[in-house]
Enzyme design. Structure first.
Site, mmCIF file in Angstrom:
data_model
loop_
_atom_site.group_PDB
_atom_site.id
_atom_site.type_symbol
_atom_site.label_atom_id
_atom_site.label_comp_id
_atom_site.label_asym_id
_atom_site.label_seq_id
_atom_site.Cartn_x
_atom_site.Cartn_y
_atom_site.Cartn_z
ATOM 1 N N LYS A 79 -11.741 -1.605 6.661
ATOM 2 C CA LYS A 79 -11.092 -2.433 7.458
ATOM 3 C C LYS A 79 -11.554 -2.521 9.046
ATOM 4 C CE LYS A 79 -8.606 -2.977 4.036
ATOM 5 N NZ LYS A 79 -7.522 -2.383 3.536
ATOM 6 N N TRP A 129 0.755 -1.156 -0.083
ATOM 7 C CA TRP A 129 -0.001 0.034 -0.002
ATOM 8 C C TRP A 129 0.731 1.020 0.014
ATOM 9 C CZ3 TRP A 129 -4.071 -1.237 -1.950
ATOM 10 C CH2 TRP A 129 -5.147 -2.420 -1.667
ATOM 11 N N ASP A 149 -1.435 6.630 6.263
ATOM 12 C CA ASP A 149 -2.629 5.777 6.045
ATOM 13 C C ASP A 149 -2.553 4.792 7.130
ATOM 14 O OD1 ASP A 149 -4.119 3.914 5.029
ATOM 15 O OD2 ASP A 149 -2.884 3.429 3.391
HETATM 16 C C1 LIG Z 1 -7.082 -1.913 2.018
HETATM 17 C C2 LIG Z 1 -5.993 -0.877 2.246
HETATM 18 C C3 LIG Z 1 -5.870 0.235 1.324
HETATM 19 C C4 LIG Z 1 -6.634 0.263 0.022
HETATM 20 O O1 LIG Z 1 -8.023 0.452 0.424
HETATM 21 P P1 LIG Z 1 -9.083 0.799 -0.832
HETATM 22 O O2 LIG Z 1 -10.175 1.397 -0.002
HETATM 23 O O3 LIG Z 1 -9.354 -0.597 -1.266
HETATM 24 O O4 LIG Z 1 -8.600 1.632 -1.948
HETATM 25 C C5 LIG Z 1 -4.738 1.160 1.446
HETATM 26 N N1 LIG Z 1 -4.099 1.078 2.382
HETATM 27 C C6 LIG Z 1 -4.275 0.100 3.350
HETATM 28 C C7 LIG Z 1 -3.289 0.363 4.551
HETATM 29 C C8 LIG Z 1 -5.184 -0.706 3.467
HETATM 30 O O5 LIG Z 1 -5.098 -1.725 4.056
#
Ligand SMILES: *Cc1c(COP(=O)(O)O)cnc(C)c1O
Length: 360
Positions: free
Chosen positions: A195, A101, A171
């Site tokens: 998540k 990511w 993030d």
């Molecule tokens: C799942 C995830 C993403 C991507 O998320 P989307 O909403 O599918 O774009 C980005 N960063 C992390 C840390 C993730 O776990």
């Protein structure tokens, strides 16, 4: 009705109480005669929903007044572009690449300016967090970027990088609300909610006010400007209305459970059960350097791919779903977000012990 233990990395398990409450309100939300799905986002009822959601999130995370909370769409992946478009005044940013990511965010930023990889753990398949105490960060970098919890590899930054005075952008998709955070240490915290919070379709952005400006890269679409959404209080266009409503319920559920300090304690206990077993097991082992282990995503292997596949299959038959590791790394991964009850992990470990006895 029977619910299984769902170890999915995302979309992931939600609190049963929240799902039940949403079910009860499905046809008639509190006397409005309609579902929240059918409601105008400009209605009084919805205004209360989104305002309460923000207020509860602010309380949970202790978000200072000089930070704005935005409920946006496009997933976490859209932030990979939105961040450089809005923040790259000098067209330069430092990226710490600790997994897929972070790498995707780094690659996306390159479309808009000079993205510099200042640290990486790619040399050991992202199984650790690099030392970030004294990085070579360019003086004129607009920000330093991290992925705080690496969902795929199961690593977590337990101390934040030394940004040398630069804005930290993080993030937190897979660890947001799992523990208290000091919001003041960040310029931007963001996360897709699927998540650890709610249904897919909402991304939460917590952004310090001085970073919200009209001075964005030329050509930045209206919808990708933080200022547009901040000025309109997340109602510039139709927001992901139902998703925000569920997030709001999860915020209340977290408050009822004692807030983020209590969640951290619960999550440590829960993850500890699994890590303790992995450390003593003769068959299973964790793949992450101990001091960098995530409380949310726990990858493990047997060292034998056929046995891994057998385990995933038999676990599924026994009611433990989505234990297969990410397609890029294989093995197993148990995602044990806030809503995963401790019994789920206890039972999983019991099952792993049984499997070990049968297959050692
Ligand atoms: C799942 C995830 C993403 C991507 O998320 P989307 O909403 O599918 O774009 C980005 N960063 C992390 C840390 C993730 O776990």
């Amino acid at each position: 009705m029977s619910r299984i233990y769902n170890f999915s990395a995302g979309p992931a398990v939600l609190p049963e109480e929240v799902l039940k409450e949403a079910a009860e309100e499905m046809l008639d939300y509190r006397g409005t005669g309609m579902s929240v799905m059918e409601m105008s986002h400009r209605s009084k009822a919805y205004d209360t929903i989104i305002k309460e959601a923000e207020a509860d999130l602010r309380e949970l995370m202790n978000i200072p007044d000089n930070y704005r909370v935005l409920f946006l769409q496009g997933g976490a992946s859209q932030q990979f572009a939105m961040i450089p478009m809005n923040l790259m005044k000098n067209k330069k940013a430092a990226y710490i690449v600790t997994g897929q990511w972070a790498k995707k965010a780094y690659q996306e930023a390159k479309l808009y300016g000079e993205a510099i990889e200042v640290a990486s753990s790619a040399d050991q398949t992202f199984s650790y967090i690099p030392d970030c105490s004294d990085l070579d960060i360019p003086e004129d970098a607009d920000y330093v970027y991290i992925c705080e919890n690496n969902t795929i590899y199961g690593t977590k930054f337990w101390s934040l990088p030394n940004t040398k005075g630069h804005t930290l952008v993080a993030d937190l998709s897979s660890c947001i609300l799992s523990e208290p955070v000091d919001v003041t240490k960040y310029g931007i915290i963001y996360g897709g909610v699927q998540k650890n919070i709610g249904p897919a379709g909402v991304v939460i952005v917590i952004i310090r006010e001085d970073l919200i400006t009209e001075d964005v890269l030329p050509g930045t679409p209206t919808m990708l400007r933080y200022k547009i959404h901040a000025d309109a209080e997340s109602l510039y266009n139709t927001p992901p209305a139902y998703g925000i409503y569920i997030c709001g319920k999860v915020f209340k559920w977290l408050k009822n459970r004692g807030g983020l300090a209590a969640m951290k304690e619960y999550n440590e206990k829960k993850a500890g059960i699994l890590y303790d077993f992995l450390d003593e097991s003769r068959l299973f082992k964790g793949t992450v350097r101990k001091e960098d282990r995530s409380l949310m995503n726990v990858p493990f292997i047997t060292g034998n791919q056929e046995l891994d596949a057998k385990f995933v299959k038999e676990a599924k038959e026994a009611g433990f779903e989505n234990l297969k590791g990410h397609r890029s790394v294989g093995g197993m991964r148990a995602s044990i977000y806030n809503a995963m009850p401790i019994e789920g992990v206890e039972k999983l470990v019991e099952f792993m012990k049984k499997f070990e006895a049968e297959n050692a």
